[in-house]
Motif scaffolding. Structure first.
Motif, short mmCIF file in Angstrom:
data_model
loop_
_atom_site.label_atom_id
_atom_site.label_comp_id
_atom_site.label_asym_id
_atom_site.label_seq_id
_atom_site.Cartn_x
_atom_site.Cartn_y
_atom_site.Cartn_z
N ILE A 31 0.86 -1.19 0.00
CA ILE A 31 0.00 0.00 0.00
C ILE A 31 0.90 1.23 0.00
O ILE A 31 1.73 1.40 0.88
CB ILE A 31 -0.96 0.01 1.20
N ILE A 32 0.73 2.09 -1.03
CA ILE A 32 1.60 3.26 -1.15
C ILE A 32 0.89 4.58 -0.91
O ILE A 32 1.54 5.60 -0.65
CB ILE A 32 2.32 3.30 -2.51
N ASN A 33 -0.43 4.58 -1.00
CA ASN A 33 -1.16 5.84 -0.80
C ASN A 33 -2.64 5.52 -0.63
O ASN A 33 -3.11 4.49 -1.06
CB ASN A 33 -0.96 6.77 -1.99
N HIS A 34 -3.33 6.45 -0.01
CA HIS A 34 -4.78 6.31 0.10
C HIS A 34 -5.37 7.62 0.59
O HIS A 34 -4.67 8.52 1.04
CB HIS A 34 -5.13 5.18 1.07
N ASN A 35 -6.65 7.72 0.43
CA ASN A 35 -7.43 8.78 1.04
C ASN A 35 -8.76 8.14 1.44
O ASN A 35 -8.92 6.94 1.24
CB ASN A 35 -7.58 9.98 0.09
N PRO A 36 -9.68 8.86 2.01
CA PRO A 36 -10.92 8.21 2.45
C PRO A 36 -11.70 7.50 1.34
O PRO A 36 -12.49 6.61 1.61
CB PRO A 36 -11.74 9.36 3.06
N GLN A 37 -11.49 7.90 0.09
CA GLN A 37 -12.22 7.28 -1.01
C GLN A 37 -11.41 6.23 -1.77
O GLN A 37 -11.99 5.38 -2.45
CB GLN A 37 -12.66 8.34 -2.04
N LEU A 38 -10.07 6.27 -1.72
CA LEU A 38 -9.25 5.49 -2.64
C LEU A 38 -8.03 4.89 -1.96
O LEU A 38 -7.41 5.54 -1.11
CB LEU A 38 -8.78 6.42 -3.77
N VAL A 39 -7.70 3.66 -2.34
CA VAL A 39 -6.48 2.99 -1.87
C VAL A 39 -5.66 2.66 -3.11
O VAL A 39 -6.18 2.15 -4.09
CB VAL A 39 -6.82 1.69 -1.10
N ILE A 40 -4.35 2.96 -3.07
CA ILE A 40 -3.46 2.66 -4.19
C ILE A 40 -2.33 1.78 -3.68
O ILE A 40 -1.76 2.02 -2.62
CB ILE A 40 -2.89 3.95 -4.80
N GLY A 41 -2.03 0.74 -4.45
CA GLY A 41 -0.96 -0.18 -4.08
C GLY A 41 -0.21 -0.65 -5.30
O GLY A 41 -0.64 -0.46 -6.44
N ILE A 42 0.94 -1.26 -5.05
CA ILE A 42 1.77 -1.83 -6.11
C ILE A 42 1.99 -3.30 -5.78
O ILE A 42 2.48 -3.64 -4.71
CB ILE A 42 3.12 -1.10 -6.22
#
Length: 146
Positions: A31-42
């Motif tokens: 997991i590299i980033n997120h906000n309350p609406q979105l999670v981003i991972g590699i």
């Protein structure tokens, strides 16, 4: 209720063997980033067969020696390389995930590596994964407090 917050950036998300058939590879995602609406991972555990960092670097004019594999980072943005690396090297656009790991998504890390000045450990991944926070809620068990 399970929610993604800052304490999960830099952590691993592993797929459950129950969710996938034996023919489908299991996934390990940083997991590299997120906000309350979105999670981003590699995704970090699936090599792209026949692709190397050297091949990609030569296409953009950076001489790179060795035979380092390129990894499948996810099904989105396959034309973008994200380098997960140790924090002993940090570029201007590097994002520190925790005390040990950072991610850099621009040409500076490939240039530094080709000049022998980059991070001591790295993994280059093409693409990324993304979910809505609510989607992850329904597919994840409750986390244990660390």
């Amino acid at each position: 209720m399970f929610t993604i917050n800052d304490k999960f950036v830099g952590h691993l998300l592993a797929s459950s063997p129950i969710l996938y058939s034996s023919d489908e590879p299991q996934k390990v995602i940083l997991i590299i980033n997120h906000n309350p609406q979105l999670v981003i991972g590699i995704q970090i555990n699936q090599e792209i067969l026949g692709q190397t960092i050297q091949r990609v670097s030569s296409r953009i004019g950076i001489p790179f020696f060795g035979n380092d594999p390129l990894w499948d980072g996810g099904n989105l943005g396959k034309d973008k390389i994200h380098v997960i690396h140790t924090t002993d090297w940090m570029g201007r656009s590097s994002v520190q995930l925790n005390d040990e790991l950072a991610v850099t998504s621009d040409i500076s890390v490939l240039t530094a590596l080709s000049e022998g000045q980059g991070p001591s450990q790295f993994r280059a991944c093409a693409g990324f994964c993304s979910w809505s926070n609510s989607c992850l809620l329904y597919t994840s068990p409750s986390p244990r407090d660390s």
